[in-house]
Design a protein around this motif. Sequence first.
Motif, PDB file in Angstrom:
ATOM      1  N   GLU A  43       0.833  -1.186   0.000  1.00  0.00           N
ATOM      2  CA  GLU A  43       0.000   0.000   0.000  1.00  0.00           C
ATOM      3  C   GLU A  43       0.881   1.254   0.000  1.00  0.00           C
ATOM      4  O   GLU A  43       2.035   1.220   0.416  1.00  0.00           O
ATOM      5  N   ARG A  44       0.275   2.333  -0.455  1.00  0.00           N
ATOM      6  CA  ARG A  44       1.011   3.590  -0.451  1.00  0.00           C
ATOM      7  C   ARG A  44       1.233   4.031   0.997  1.00  0.00           C
ATOM      8  O   ARG A  44       0.330   3.908   1.835  1.00  0.00           O
ATOM      9  N   GLU A  45       2.415   4.560   1.259  1.00  0.00           N
ATOM     10  CA  GLU A  45       2.742   4.965   2.617  1.00  0.00           C
ATOM     11  C   GLU A  45       3.337   6.367   2.629  1.00  0.00           C
ATOM     12  O   GLU A  45       3.945   6.825   1.663  1.00  0.00           O
ATOM     13  N   PHE A  46       3.143   7.013   3.746  1.00  0.00           N
ATOM     14  CA  PHE A  46       3.656   8.363   3.962  1.00  0.00           C
ATOM     15  C   PHE A  46       5.171   8.340   4.071  1.00  0.00           C
ATOM     16  O   PHE A  46       5.743   7.447   4.689  1.00  0.00           O
ATOM     17  N   VAL A  47       5.805   9.364   3.474  1.00  0.00           N
ATOM     18  CA  VAL A  47       7.254   9.489   3.556  1.00  0.00           C
ATOM     19  C   VAL A  47       7.639  10.755   4.323  1.00  0.00           C
ATOM     20  O   VAL A  47       8.363  10.700   5.307  1.00  0.00           O
ATOM     21  N   ALA A  48       7.143  11.891   3.854  1.00  0.00           N
ATOM     22  CA  ALA A  48       7.513  13.162   4.477  1.00  0.00           C
ATOM     23  C   ALA A  48       6.517  14.230   4.069  1.00  0.00           C
ATOM     24  O   ALA A  48       5.846  14.097   3.053  1.00  0.00           O
ATOM     25  N   ALA A  49       6.440  15.283   4.878  1.00  0.00           N
ATOM     26  CA  ALA A  49       5.553  16.406   4.562  1.00  0.00           C
ATOM     27  C   ALA A  49       6.207  17.715   4.953  1.00  0.00           C
ATOM     28  O   ALA A  49       6.987  17.771   5.923  1.00  0.00           O
ATOM     29  N   PHE A  50       5.867  18.744   4.182  1.00  0.00           N
ATOM     30  CA  PHE A  50       6.340  20.098   4.451  1.00  0.00           C
ATOM     31  C   PHE A  50       5.120  20.983   4.588  1.00  0.00           C
ATOM     32  O   PHE A  50       4.318  21.089   3.662  1.00  0.00           O
ATOM     33  N   GLY A  51       4.946  21.575   5.749  1.00  0.00           N
ATOM     34  CA  GLY A  51       3.768  22.386   6.004  1.00  0.00           C
ATOM     35  C   GLY A  51       3.843  23.764   5.387  1.00  0.00           C
ATOM     36  O   GLY A  51       4.922  24.278   5.105  1.00  0.00           O
ATOM     37  N   TRP A  52       2.677  24.383   5.208  1.00  0.00           N
ATOM     38  CA  TRP A  52       2.658  25.711   4.592  1.00  0.00           C
ATOM     39  C   TRP A  52       3.422  26.720   5.433  1.00  0.00           C
ATOM     40  O   TRP A  52       3.973  27.696   4.904  1.00  0.00           O
ATOM     41  N   SER A  53       3.514  26.457   6.725  1.00  0.00           N
ATOM     42  CA  SER A  53       4.233  27.387   7.598  1.00  0.00           C
ATOM     43  C   SER A  53       5.689  26.992   7.801  1.00  0.00           C
ATOM     44  O   SER A  53       6.422  27.683   8.511  1.00  0.00           O
ATOM     45  N   GLY A  54       6.108  25.893   7.170  1.00  0.00           N
ATOM     46  CA  GLY A  54       7.503  25.494   7.271  1.00  0.00           C
ATOM     47  C   GLY A  54       7.773  24.285   8.142  1.00  0.00           C
ATOM     48  O   GLY A  54       8.920  23.869   8.293  1.00  0.00           O
ATOM     49  N   ASN A  55       6.729  23.708   8.733  1.00  0.00           N
ATOM     50  CA  ASN A  55       6.928  22.494   9.540  1.00  0.00           C
ATOM     51  C   ASN A  55       7.362  21.336   8.650  1.00  0.00           C
ATOM     52  O   ASN A  55       7.043  21.297   7.454  1.00  0.00           O
ATOM     53  N   ARG A  56       8.051  20.387   9.256  1.00  0.00           N
ATOM     54  CA  ARG A  56       8.459  19.178   8.549  1.00  0.00           C
ATOM     55  C   ARG A  56       8.066  17.954   9.372  1.00  0.00           C
ATOM     56  O   ARG A  56       8.116  17.980  10.595  1.00  0.00           O
TER      57      ARG A  56
END
Length: 123
Positions: A43-56
């Motif tokens: 299944e597809r899995e989460f790797v990373a995210a970058f928030g609109w405010s700069g969070n990671r």
Amino acid sequence: VQLQASGGGLVQAGGSLTLSCAASGATFRSYSTGWFRQAPGKEREFVAAFGWSGNRKYADTVKGRFIISRDNAKNTVNLQMNSLKPEDTAVYSCGVTTMIWGRVHQENGYRYWGQGTLVTVSS
């Protein structure tokens, strides 16, 4: 909004690749952007995210090896992948969402997706 992922390819274990997600019709500063991956038969899995405010945020499996960043001038979100392992082999896709930050690891809240780019890590 159209997203386009690029940068995939074949690399040896221990090597590095940088993926890029480019947007047209919107700016990444208005969204949180996530990278997900899907390996064959999984299944597809989460790797990373970058928030609109700069969070990671990173999945535990890539923490310390992958770095997500945003280039406002180019309107791209990039995923620098270091110390690659064969188990990182997958199709990597980027998406954008307006979900609350605590849920950015959940793919069902993403509004727009780009096509995937294949990353193959040989042992």
